[in-house]
Design a protein around this motif. Structure first.
Motif, PDB file in Angstrom:
ATOM      1  N   GLU A  53      54.880  46.504  71.897  1.00 24.79           N
ATOM      2  CA  GLU A  53      54.522  47.374  70.768  1.00 24.79           C
ATOM      3  C   GLU A  53      53.209  46.936  70.110  1.00 24.79           C
ATOM      4  OE1 GLU A  53      57.698  47.613  68.015  1.00 24.79           O
ATOM      5  OE2 GLU A  53      59.109  48.526  69.435  1.00 24.79           O
ATOM      6  N   ALA A  54      53.066  45.641  69.856  1.00 19.83           N
ATOM      7  CA  ALA A  54      51.887  45.150  69.133  1.00 19.83           C
ATOM      8  C   ALA A  54      50.601  45.398  69.915  1.00 19.83           C
ATOM      9  CB  ALA A  54      52.045  43.654  68.834  1.00 19.83           C
ATOM     10  N   ILE A  55      50.599  45.045  71.207  1.00 17.00           N
ATOM     11  CA  ILE A  55      49.381  45.230  72.004  1.00 17.00           C
ATOM     12  C   ILE A  55      49.103  46.718  72.207  1.00 17.00           C
ATOM     13  CG2 ILE A  55      48.309  44.800  74.243  1.00 17.00           C
ATOM     14  CD1 ILE A  55      49.768  42.196  74.425  1.00 17.00           C
ATOM     15  N   SER A  56      50.153  47.509  72.354  1.00 12.36           N
ATOM     16  CA  SER A  56      49.980  48.954  72.477  1.00 12.36           C
ATOM     17  C   SER A  56      49.274  49.518  71.247  1.00 12.36           C
ATOM     18  CB  SER A  56      51.335  49.626  72.671  1.00 12.36           C
ATOM     19  OG  SER A  56      51.196  51.025  72.746  1.00 12.36           O
ATOM     20  N   ASP A  57      49.700  49.080  70.076  1.00 17.62           N
ATOM     21  CA  ASP A  57      49.048  49.527  68.834  1.00 17.62           C
ATOM     22  C   ASP A  57      47.602  49.045  68.772  1.00 17.62           C
ATOM     23  OD1 ASP A  57      51.347  50.796  68.031  1.00 17.62           O
ATOM     24  OD2 ASP A  57      52.049  49.132  66.776  1.00 17.62           O
ATOM     25  N   ASP A  58      47.347  47.830  69.261  1.00 16.93           N
ATOM     26  CA  ASP A  58      45.981  47.295  69.254  1.00 16.93           C
ATOM     27  C   ASP A  58      45.076  48.076  70.203  1.00 16.93           C
ATOM     28  OD1 ASP A  58      46.647  45.372  67.405  1.00 16.93           O
ATOM     29  OD2 ASP A  58      47.006  43.797  68.889  1.00 16.93           O
ATOM     30  N   ILE A  59      45.620  48.523  71.330  1.00 19.07           N
ATOM     31  CA  ILE A  59      44.826  49.336  72.266  1.00 19.07           C
ATOM     32  C   ILE A  59      44.407  50.644  71.599  1.00 19.07           C
ATOM     33  CG2 ILE A  59      44.943  50.694  74.400  1.00 19.07           C
ATOM     34  CD1 ILE A  59      46.743  48.491  75.565  1.00 19.07           C
ATOM     35  N   ILE A  60      45.352  51.275  70.943  1.00 19.67           N
ATOM     36  CA  ILE A  60      45.059  52.544  70.263  1.00 19.67           C
ATOM     37  C   ILE A  60      44.047  52.329  69.147  1.00 19.67           C
ATOM     38  CG2 ILE A  60      46.060  54.364  68.825  1.00 19.67           C
ATOM     39  CD1 ILE A  60      48.656  54.024  70.471  1.00 19.67           C
ATOM     40  N   GLU A  61      44.216  51.256  68.386  1.00 16.94           N
ATOM     41  CA  GLU A  61      43.275  50.959  67.294  1.00 16.94           C
ATOM     42  C   GLU A  61      41.874  50.685  67.837  1.00 16.94           C
ATOM     43  OE1 GLU A  61      42.695  47.738  63.604  1.00 16.94           O
ATOM     44  OE2 GLU A  61      44.490  47.683  64.870  1.00 16.94           O
ATOM     45  N   TYR A  62      41.792  49.945  68.927  1.00 16.16           N
ATOM     46  CA  TYR A  62      40.482  49.616  69.508  1.00 16.16           C
ATOM     47  C   TYR A  62      39.757  50.877  69.968  1.00 16.16           C
ATOM     48  CZ  TYR A  62      36.909  47.647  72.571  1.00 16.16           C
ATOM     49  OH  TYR A  62      35.697  47.333  73.167  1.00 16.16           O
ATOM     50  N   ARG A  63      40.461  51.768  70.676  1.00 17.62           N
ATOM     51  CA  ARG A  63      39.787  52.958  71.204  1.00 17.62           C
ATOM     52  C   ARG A  63      39.371  53.909  70.087  1.00 17.62           C
ATOM     53  NH1 ARG A  63      45.250  55.493  73.930  1.00 17.62           N
ATOM     54  NH2 ARG A  63      45.811  56.924  72.225  1.00 17.62           N
ATOM     55  N   GLU A  64      40.143  53.921  68.988  1.00 16.31           N
ATOM     56  CA  GLU A  64      39.769  54.768  67.857  1.00 16.31           C
ATOM     57  C   GLU A  64      38.522  54.243  67.157  1.00 16.31           C
ATOM     58  OE1 GLU A  64      43.264  54.885  65.463  1.00 16.31           O
ATOM     59  OE2 GLU A  64      44.247  56.476  66.655  1.00 16.31           O
ATOM     60  N   GLN A  65      38.404  52.917  67.092  1.00 12.95           N
ATOM     61  CA  GLN A  65      37.257  52.302  66.420  1.00 12.95           C
ATOM     62  C   GLN A  65      36.006  52.285  67.291  1.00 12.95           C
ATOM     63  OE1 GLN A  65      38.606  48.418  65.213  1.00 12.95           O
ATOM     64  NE2 GLN A  65      39.870  49.206  63.529  1.00 12.95           N
ATOM     65  N   ASN A  66      36.171  52.401  68.607  1.00 14.86           N
ATOM     66  CA  ASN A  66      35.036  52.266  69.520  1.00 14.86           C
ATOM     67  C   ASN A  66      34.791  53.525  70.353  1.00 14.86           C
ATOM     68  OD1 ASN A  66      34.253  49.141  69.478  1.00 14.86           O
ATOM     69  ND2 ASN A  66      36.490  49.304  69.364  1.00 14.86           N
ATOM     70  N   ASN A  67      35.323  54.633  69.882  1.00  8.85           N
ATOM     71  CA  ASN A  67      35.113  55.906  70.573  1.00  8.85           C
ATOM     72  C   ASN A  67      35.590  55.855  72.022  1.00  8.85           C
ATOM     73  OD1 ASN A  67      34.347  58.601  70.623  1.00  8.85           O
ATOM     74  ND2 ASN A  67      32.267  58.132  71.359  1.00  8.85           N
ATOM     75  N   GLY A  68      36.719  55.210  72.223  1.00  7.70           N
ATOM     76  CA  GLY A  68      37.321  55.151  73.549  1.00  7.70           C
ATOM     77  C   GLY A  68      36.814  53.995  74.397  1.00  7.70           C
ATOM     78  N   PHE A  69      37.454  53.810  75.539  1.00 11.89           N
ATOM     79  CA  PHE A  69      37.056  52.770  76.489  1.00 11.89           C
ATOM     80  C   PHE A  69      36.045  53.347  77.468  1.00 11.89           C
ATOM     81  CE2 PHE A  69      41.304  51.478  75.120  1.00 11.89           C
ATOM     82  CZ  PHE A  69      41.115  50.121  74.859  1.00 11.89           C
ATOM     83  N   GLY A  70      34.972  52.590  77.697  1.00 13.24           N
ATOM     84  CA  GLY A  70      33.959  53.040  78.645  1.00 13.24           C
ATOM     85  C   GLY A  70      34.262  52.631  80.071  1.00 13.24           C
TER      86      GLY A  70
END
Length: 202
Positions: free
Chosen positions: A159-176
Motif C-alpha cells: 500500500e505505501a509504495i503504491s501510494d508513493d508511485i501515484i504521488e511521484y507521477r502526479e508531481q512529475n507529470n508521469g514516468f518518462g
C-alpha cells in the motif's frame, strides 16, 4: 604358473585401464552435459578386451514450476501449476480453456507469466473499475495510469509504495521511462528487476 600369473596380471591391468577410461568418459559427459555412455566390457577366451557402448538418453531436468491464480471466464478457475516461461494462453489451456462467454480480445494471450500472478479473464461486455483493466489481465501494468490496487499486484509493492508511485507521477507529470520508478522511495534495483517485465508507461 608364470603364464597364469601373467594372464591374471593382464586382466587386472585391462580392468584398471577400463575403469580409468569409463571415469574419464563420465567426467566429460558430466562437464558438457551430454548424454551418458553406458560401457560394457568383458575379457574373451583369448584375453581380448571386448567393449560395447550404449548411449542412454538423458531426461532433461524438470523445469522450474510456478503457480498462478486464474479466475473469471475459464472452465476450471483456480491455482494453476505451470512451467516457468509459459504464456497466458498456456495457463488458460491448463485451466480447461476459455468459456464461450470469455472476451479473449481483452487480454494479451502472449503475456509472460510470473509466480503468484493473479489473472482474470473477463466476459464479453464486462467492465471493471480499473482503468487499465486490460493490462491487469495480461500482467502488464501501466504505472502511469494504474490505480492503487492494480499497482499492488506487482511483486514487492504494498500500500505505501503504491501510494508513493501515484504521488511521484502526479508531481512529475508521469514516468518518462520504466526505470524512473526507481526514483520512488522503497524501489531499488532488486525490486525493479522483479517488476520490469511487468510494467509499462503507455
Amino acid at each position: 604358473m608364470d603364464r597364469i600369473i601373467k594372464a591374471k596380471w593382464i586382466k587386472v591391468s585391462i580392468t584398471t585401464a577400463l575403469i580409468i577410461f569409463i571415469a574419464c568418459i563420465g567426467g566429460i559427459m558430466l562437464r558438457y552435459n551430454r548424454e551418458p555412455i553406458k560401457v560394457k566390457a568383458k575379457i574373451g577366451n583369448n584375453n581380448e578386451l571386448q567393449v560395447s557402448t550404449e548411449i542412454k538418453p538423458v531426461t532433461q531436468e524438470e523445469q522450474k514450476k510456478i503457480q498462478v491464480h486464474i479466475k473469471g471466464q475459464v472452465k476450471n478457475p483456480g491455482v494453476v501449476v505451470i512451467e516457468e516461461g509459459k504464456r497466458l494462453h498456456d495457463a488458460i489451456n491448463i485451466a480447461g480453456g476459455a468459456t464461450d462467454t470469455a472476451d479473449l480480445d481483452a487480454v494479451n494471450l502472449a503475456a509472460p507469466l510470473r509466480d503468484e500472478q493473479p489473472i482474470y479473464i473477463p466476459a464479453k461486455g464486462e467492465t471493471l473499475e480499473n482503468a487499465d483493466s486490460n493490462q491487469a489481465y495480461s500482467g502488464i501494468i501501466n504505472i502511469n495510469t494504474a490505480n492503487r490496487e492494480t499497482l499492488m499486484r506487482l511483486p514487492g509493492i504494498g500500500e505505501a509504495i503504491s501510494d508513493d508511485i501515484i504521488e511521484y507521477r502526479e508531481q512529475n507529470n508521469g514516468f518518462g521511462s520504466i526505470d524512473e520508478v526507481m526514483n520512488v522511495k522503497g524501489i531499488g534495483e532488486k525490486k525493479f528487476d522483479d517488476m520490469k517485465e511487468l510494467i509499462a508507461i503507455h
